[in-house]
Design a protein around this motif. Structure first.
Motif, PDB file in Angstrom:
ATOM      1  N   SER A 117       0.805  -1.225   0.000  1.00 49.04           N
ATOM      2  CA  SER A 117       0.000   0.000   0.000  1.00 49.04           C
ATOM      3  C   SER A 117       0.833   1.268   0.000  1.00 49.04           C
ATOM      4  O   SER A 117       0.334   2.345  -0.329  1.00 49.04           O
ATOM      5  CB  SER A 117      -0.944   0.015   1.212  1.00 49.04           C
ATOM      6  N   ASN A 143      -4.428  -1.640  -0.470  1.00 47.31           N
ATOM      7  CA  ASN A 143      -4.552  -2.093   0.907  1.00 47.31           C
ATOM      8  C   ASN A 143      -4.869  -3.590   0.919  1.00 47.31           C
ATOM      9  O   ASN A 143      -5.924  -4.014   0.433  1.00 47.31           O
ATOM     10  CB  ASN A 143      -5.678  -1.299   1.590  1.00 47.31           C
ATOM     11  N   ILE A 239      -0.969   2.570   7.427  1.00 43.11           N
ATOM     12  CA  ILE A 239      -1.676   3.645   6.730  1.00 43.11           C
ATOM     13  C   ILE A 239      -2.065   4.763   7.686  1.00 43.11           C
ATOM     14  O   ILE A 239      -2.026   5.941   7.334  1.00 43.11           O
ATOM     15  CB  ILE A 239      -2.922   3.075   6.024  1.00 43.11           C
TER      16      ILE A 239
END
Length: 284
Positions: A117, A143, A239
């Motif tokens: 990601s 993701n 993230i």
């Protein structure tokens, strides 16, 4: 005649562009161009200060990062424990710079699907793919949690190295992995209160703990804040701006909760510089 000369000069500028600044010739390279002969090092140097992986020892001419991920003992151990990578279909979560991907393909994996990601890490994976001529490894940008939620394929092995401790919901990831493979090789940091509280460098990242439950599995989440690490060029975390670590026994119990019964453990390093870490190969 001067007005005509001025007009001709304007026309030439419009066609050819303005003359170079004083002291710069039209032969000088622009920063977005490479003026040297093609080389693998040129591709590596597109990401200065960002590489984590050192290039393999058979390419001493290449200089990248400090960590030995192209000749990783954890992958050699995994190869031994699973009976080899030959003809296996592998799902790899978070390949970083494709060091492990490269090893698995060279060890005979039928295919490696690697999902990353981090946009810059993804591009470094493509550099690795080009340098080492990987043909059975495919990299996807996105993701992997969202991928796993809709995935219907089964894999011979899921390799999840360095990703669980970057999750906000680690139990969810173990659950999703369990739906994709019956064998999992997982390396991760974990929370050990005694060790972490006595390691100020690591302890400062933890601010609170909360009880949590996921699909009937009850465990404790320890919130870890990335803090100043977020500003590093080489940052390769999760993230969000934080993640949750869990205890080693909760990791194993979570695997049991989702159907795994056999475990091999190695590389259990409580003194790891970034916090306690271990590797487990889990089988149904």
């Amino acid at each position: 005649m001067k007005p005509i000369a001025d007009l001709l000069r304007k026309i030439l500028i419009r066609i050819e562009g303005p003359p170079p600044p004083v002291g710069q010739t039209d032969c000088e390279s622009r920063p977005e161009y490479i003026d040297s002969a093609p080389s693998d090092q040129n591709a590596i140097d597109l990401f200065p200060g960002q590489w984590s992986s050192a290039m393999p020892s058979n390419r001493p001419d290449l200089k990248a990062g400090p960590v030995n991920l192209f000749e990783d003992e954890r992958i050699y151990w995994t190869e031994k424990e699973i009976g080899g990578f030959q003809d296996k279909r592998v799902l790899e979560l978070g390949p970083l710079e494709a060091g492990h991907s490269c090893m698995m393909e060279q060890m005979g994996a039928q295919s490696v699907l690697a999902i990353e990601s981090n946009t810059q890490a993804f591009l470094r994976c493509l550099v690795t793919k080009e340098i080492f001529g990987l043909t059975r490894t495919r990299f996807k940008l996105g993701n992997f949690v969202e991928f796993l939620k809709t995935n219907e394929d089964r894999y011979d092995l899921c390799l999840a190295s360095g990703v669980l401790y970057h999750m906000k919901n680690p139990a969810e990831l173990i659950d999703l992995i369990s739906q994709a493979a019956d064998t999992v090789a997982l390396w991760t940091h974990y929370y050990d209160e005694t060790v972490i509280k006595n390691t100020p460098k690591v302890a400062k990242h933890f601010i609170e703990s909360t009880l949590s439950s996921y699909k009937g599995f009850d465990y404790t989440l320890y919130r870890q804040e990335y803090q100043i690490s977020l500003k590093m060029k080489s940052f390769c975390g999760g993230i969000a701006t934080y993640s949750h670590w869990i205890r080693q026994e909760d990791i194993l119990n979570c695997f049991r909760h989702f159907g795994f019964s056999r475990f091999e453990i190695n590389f259990d390093h409580k003194d790891h510089v970034n916090g306690p870490a271990f590797m487990v190969i889990a089988n149904r």
